[in-house]
Scaffold this motif. Structure first.
Motif, mmCIF file in Angstrom:
data_model
loop_
_atom_site.group_PDB
_atom_site.id
_atom_site.type_symbol
_atom_site.label_atom_id
_atom_site.label_comp_id
_atom_site.label_asym_id
_atom_site.label_seq_id
_atom_site.Cartn_x
_atom_site.Cartn_y
_atom_site.Cartn_z
ATOM 1 N N THR A 1 0.828 -1.448 0.086
ATOM 2 C CA THR A 1 0.213 -0.140 0.262
ATOM 3 C C THR A 1 1.121 0.913 -0.054
ATOM 4 O O THR A 1 1.486 1.458 0.541
ATOM 5 N N ARG B 1 4.827 0.642 -10.201
ATOM 6 C CA ARG B 1 3.451 0.716 -10.959
ATOM 7 C C ARG B 1 2.879 -0.992 -11.154
ATOM 8 O O ARG B 1 4.101 -1.775 -10.932
ATOM 9 N N ASN C 1 -2.195 0.241 -5.536
ATOM 10 C CA ASN C 1 -3.338 1.449 -5.539
ATOM 11 C C ASN C 1 -4.298 0.831 -4.160
ATOM 12 O O ASN C 1 -5.253 1.572 -4.076
ATOM 13 N N GLU D 1 -5.659 -2.100 -4.372
ATOM 14 C CA GLU D 1 -6.251 -3.290 -5.023
ATOM 15 C C GLU D 1 -5.196 -4.625 -4.724
ATOM 16 O O GLU D 1 -4.384 -4.493 -3.893
#
Length: 439
Positions: free
Chosen positions: A142, A147, A163, A165
């Motif tokens: 987190t 990326r 992000n 997810e």
């Protein structure tokens, strides 16, 4: 300001039970395989150290300077690396299970082949970090600087991405059924054979792999049974029809045993196989996890070891260390196929994919750090050996089943003992004649 200290002084104090070495300066020190679990090196200057293969389990390295450090193959399970500077550090094959790396700077670090399962990397810097082959399953990234495409070459099952997810891999929870029972399979006993001899589980496995088939009796124990598939192929099943192993081959010398590792009684089968010099020579993942076993000659004075490539590398370093102290070195041989190849050198690969390079007499072999390998360690002369247990004598197969006394041959059956009397009695089991005085 960091406190200057020699590594020798630290090791001496550590041996006395001291664990607090906060802020010390050990920059550039070299000590592969150093044992420093639970040490407190918070804020220490460890820039450029070579502690490859070190034991740093649950070490406190918070805010430590580890820029350019060589921690290849090190065990940092549960370590605290919060706010640590790990720029350009080499962590190939390192174990970081459950480690805390919040806000750690891992820019341009090499984590190829490292295991970070369940690690916490909140707000860490993973820019240009090499994670090829790394295991980041269930890790929490987190807020990390990375990326998703930068992390694609790592295992991400169950991981929380920067992000928020969560990566869900259906393959990790999909239940894969064991092989179905072929319709042509027939029990080894025929319908008109009424005599049932109850064997132990070990005896059933042993007779199967040693090609001792006691027809015309039903070939099973209370838990396991053997099914003849024809063409020198047999299945070992539970009595509830779950396939445990498949045996193929007309003789023990060319026999191949496929053992399904998640099946019931797999551990028992593996122990019986090893007792008869059968070793796992190939791993199969499809359609279900399985090992193929073949009989491999064990060289006299050698001990069979099984572990990961990382563990073999550590064993190699320890042997080099014993040689440096004047001890008689032990020799290591790697099992490749069904042959032993003497090991000349072992090193961690500098390539992006990481892994271990094992140099043998037959050439270099490359393995992932967590690859399962088998090797033979030759014990120096005068040292006690614990070689693979010798095969159980065939006599044990009929203990408790056949007995001869007072001119009566007693056969234990499911319906009770059967006594046979007569002149010139002969007994044959699996084609092998048995003298009555052995019973």
């Amino acid at each position: 300001m960091s406190k200057a200290i020699t590594l020798e002084t630290l090791l001496s104090e550590f041996a006395r039970g001291v664990r607090n070495f906060r802020g010390v300066n050990l920059a550039g020190s070299v000590f592969p395989l150093v044992q420093l679990s639970h040490i407190d090196l918070a804020g220490a200057n460890l820039q450029g150290i070579n502690w490859s293969g070190a034991d740093l389990i649950k070490a406190n390295l918070a805010n430590a300077n580890l820029r350019g450090a060589n921690l290849i193959g090190a065990d940092l399970s549960g370590a605290n690396l919060t706010d640590a500077d790990l720029q350009e550090a080499m962590l190939s094959g390192a174990i970081l299970v459950g480690a805390y790396l919040s806000r750690a700077n891992l820019q341009r670090a090499v984590l190829s082949g490292a295991i970070l399962k369940g690690a916490v990397l909140h707000d860490s810097n993973l820019k240009e970090t090499n994670v090829v082959g790394a295991d980041l399953s269930e890790a929490d990234l987190t807020g990390a600087i990375a990326r998703r495409q930068d992390l694609e070459e790592a295992k991400l099952s169950g991981a929380t991405l920067p992000n928020g997810e969560v990566v869900f891999d259906e393959g990790d929870i999909e239940e894969v059924p064991l092989p179905t029972t072929p319709p042509i399979a027939e029990p080894m006993a025929t319908a008109n054979e009424t005599t049932v001899i109850e064997w132990t589980n070990e005896q059933v496995i042993q007779m199967l792999i040693l090609q001792q088939h006691p027809l015309p009796s039903t070939y099973q124990s209370a838990d396991l049974k053997v099914v003849d598939l024809g063409n020198h192929c047999y299945q070992l099943r539970t009595v509830t029809e779950t396939v445990v192993a498949v045996v193929e081959g007309a003789s023990v010398a060319d026999e191949r045993v496929t053992l399904f590792v998640e099946a019931p009684f797999a551990d028992l089968v593996a122990s019986v196989l090893q007792a008869h010099s059968f070793l796992p020579t190939q791993y199969l993942s499809d359609p279900v996890p399985a090992w193929q076993y073949e009989q491999v000659p064990i060289l006299e004075g050698g001990e069979v070891r099984q572990g990961t490539a990382r563990q073999l590398w550590k064993t190699w370093w320890l042997l080099l260390k014993s040689t440096a102290t004047g001890q008689e070195p032990a020799q290591l041989q790697l099992l490749v196929g069904k042959s032993w190849q003497p090991i000349r050198d072992i090193a961690f690969s500098p390539s992006a994919s990481g892994g271990v390079i094992i140099k043998t007499a037959a050439g270099d072999r490359h393995y992932p750090a967590d690859a399962s390998l088998i090797w033979l360690e030759s014990v120096p002369s005068g040292s006690p050996t614990t070689t693979t247990p010798a095969p159980t004598p065939p006599t044990s197969l009929w203990n408790g089943v056949l007995k001869f006394e007072n001119n009566c041959l007693t056969i234990q059956t499911a319906v009770g003992p059967v006594c046979v009397r007569g002149e010139n009695l002969t007994v044959t089991l699996g084609g092998q004649a048995i003298a009555l005085n052995q019973l």
